[in-house]
Design a protein around this motif. Structure first.
Motif, mmCIF file in Angstrom:
data_model
loop_
_atom_site.group_PDB
_atom_site.id
_atom_site.type_symbol
_atom_site.label_atom_id
_atom_site.label_comp_id
_atom_site.label_asym_id
_atom_site.label_seq_id
_atom_site.Cartn_x
_atom_site.Cartn_y
_atom_site.Cartn_z
ATOM 1 N N LEU A 34 50.147 42.290 36.465
ATOM 2 C CA LEU A 34 50.230 43.302 35.409
ATOM 3 C C LEU A 34 49.842 42.716 34.058
ATOM 4 C CD1 LEU A 34 53.413 45.417 36.309
ATOM 5 C CD2 LEU A 34 51.010 45.897 36.756
ATOM 6 N N ARG A 35 50.150 41.454 33.850
ATOM 7 C CA ARG A 35 49.749 40.790 32.616
ATOM 8 C C ARG A 35 48.218 40.727 32.528
ATOM 9 N NH1 ARG A 35 52.117 34.894 31.766
ATOM 10 N NH2 ARG A 35 54.024 36.051 32.191
ATOM 11 N N ALA A 36 47.584 40.399 33.655
ATOM 12 C CA ALA A 36 46.117 40.348 33.697
ATOM 13 C C ALA A 36 45.515 41.743 33.505
ATOM 14 C CB ALA A 36 45.654 39.742 35.020
ATOM 15 N N TRP A 37 46.106 42.749 34.141
ATOM 16 C CA TRP A 37 45.610 44.114 33.966
ATOM 17 C C TRP A 37 45.707 44.548 32.501
ATOM 18 C CZ3 TRP A 37 48.166 47.268 38.572
ATOM 19 C CH2 TRP A 37 47.656 46.774 39.786
ATOM 20 N N SER A 38 46.819 44.213 31.861
ATOM 21 C CA SER A 38 47.035 44.612 30.466
ATOM 22 C C SER A 38 46.129 43.864 29.500
ATOM 23 C CB SER A 38 48.497 44.375 30.076
ATOM 24 O OG SER A 38 49.362 45.149 30.875
ATOM 25 N N SER A 39 45.689 42.662 29.877
ATOM 26 C CA SER A 39 44.836 41.864 28.994
ATOM 27 C C SER A 39 43.376 42.289 29.075
ATOM 28 C CB SER A 39 44.950 40.375 29.345
ATOM 29 O OG SER A 39 44.323 40.107 30.588
ATOM 30 N N ASN A 40 43.043 43.102 30.079
ATOM 31 C CA ASN A 40 41.664 43.562 30.247
ATOM 32 C C ASN A 40 41.360 44.661 29.238
ATOM 33 O OD1 ASN A 40 39.188 44.585 31.166
ATOM 34 N ND2 ASN A 40 39.692 44.156 33.301
#
Length: 368
Positions: free
Chosen positions: A26-32
């Protein structure tokens, strides 16, 4: 063996690892800065969960990404017509399986040689120990087959249900807010943060509305349409005799659509499973997202735990919105999923539920 792999004690030990994988994702998704294809990313997530949590493999991310691509190619061609011709899907599937098994063999060998720093017994550990208990050292081929079976069991159906869960939370913001209210009332969510140490298995199992939400996702969007059984005893159905020894197919989807216990079957309504209604309790085989009888899905408790952990993280640490004008249509083949994969933009939240700008690694580290 599988009863041990999916026992209460095993699930308790997997849970913190599942949470970490979901948090990182979710952290990676939010950073996109762009929207993501939820179904494709959910496949990556469930594959990573199987590799990291169930199997305990310490494969570097770059290598894990390559293994995922090979695995996808294997799965896409596994149901191809068995015509062994150059450039056929069957041939591609065979090559992908060979490449995959080489990667898995390498990971298994490294795992057997490096037992330091393990703080829990994963599914592969349990499989190996079970063999020793029965006086049988599993061969490398048996370990590879067992590993592939565990990945397969955790992959496609869970990715499908994860995508359906996110779509329904987008469609029904009141359901998402009711989930947050339950998390706050149970002392799990406070000031926009998950309270440390609050997510134990018993606590999650005590979240009744969350359980209703997951049940309703699986009722309305059952990943698998049906299953096969062998007739053990001749019986009659609607005037037709079904002989012993025949193979029969039962439809999960049609059962859910036509079962008289479900009111307004096309409506997403988690409260149908609440204490006042309990629509899944009236009869043995009206609600069967994981099949039924003695051959019910052995991994159902792990799948539900994963979906609950994902829902908790989504409700607690993310804001997300549909990136297309309308919701996509759903296709049923090979498993239920949106035709465009579901395009969604994710935003990280800080402890006050404010949107986080995720432009730097430092800011990214503050999202959890």
């Amino acid at each position: 063996v599988f009863s041990k792999i999916f026992s209460h004690e095993a699930l308790e030990s997997y849970l913190p690892k599942i949470q970490l994988v979901i948090k990182d994702t979710l952290r990676a998704w939010s950073s996109n800065p762009e929207s993501i294809n939820v179904y494709h990313e959910a496949q990556k997530l469930t594959f990573r969960m199987a590799i990291r949590v169930l199997l305990g493999f310490r494969i570097p991310d770059e290598e894990l990404g390559r293994l995922f691509e090979v695995y996808q190619q294997f799965v896409e061609n596994v149901f191809s017509l068995p015509m062994d011709l150059p450039f056929s899907g069957y041939r591609r599937g065979i090559r992908a399986r060979e490449t995959l098994q080489k990667g898995l063999e390498k990971a298994i060998q490294e795992k057997l040689q490096n037992t330091q720093g393990k703080d829990y017994a994963d599914a592969l550990d349990i499989l190996i120990e079970s063999g020793k208990e029965h006086g049988k050292e599993l061969t490398m081929q048996e370990l590879k087959d067992g590993t592939l079976e565990l990945i397969f069991a955790a992959y496609a159906t869970t990715a499908s249900a994860s995508t359906s869960l996110i779509m329904q939370l987008l469609k029904h913001p009141r359901v998402l807010e009711k989930l947050r209210e339950e998390l706050r009332s149970k002392g799990i969510l406070h000031n926009g943060c998950i309270c440390e140490g609050s997510l134990r298995l018993d606590n999650i199992n005590g979240l009744h509305y969350l359980d209703c939400v997951i049940k309703e996702v699986l009722r309305l969007f059952t990943p698998i349409s049906g299953g096969y059984r062998t007739v053990l005893q001749t019986f009659e159905l609607d005037g037709f005799q079904i002989p012993k020894g025949w193979s029969v197919m039962y439809s999960i989807r049609d059962t859910h659509d036509t079962a008289p216990v479900f009111k307004d079957v096309d409506v997403f309504d988690p409260d149908r499973f609440g204490q006042g209604r309990s629509e899944d309790k009236d009869g043995r085989f009206h609600y069967l997202p994981f099949g039924g009888g003695v051959r019910t899905c052995l991994g159902k408790h792990l799948a539900k735990l994963f979906l609950k952990a994902l829902a908790i993280e989504l409700a607690s640490t993310s804001r997300f919105e549909l990136a297309t004008r309308t919701f996509p249509k759903i296709t049923l083949v090979p498993v239920v999923h949106p035709v465009d994969g579901l395009k969604v933009k994710f935003f990280g939240l800080d402890s006050n539920q404010n949107e986080i700008l995720t432009g730097t690694d430092a800011m990214l580290g503050a999202t959890v």
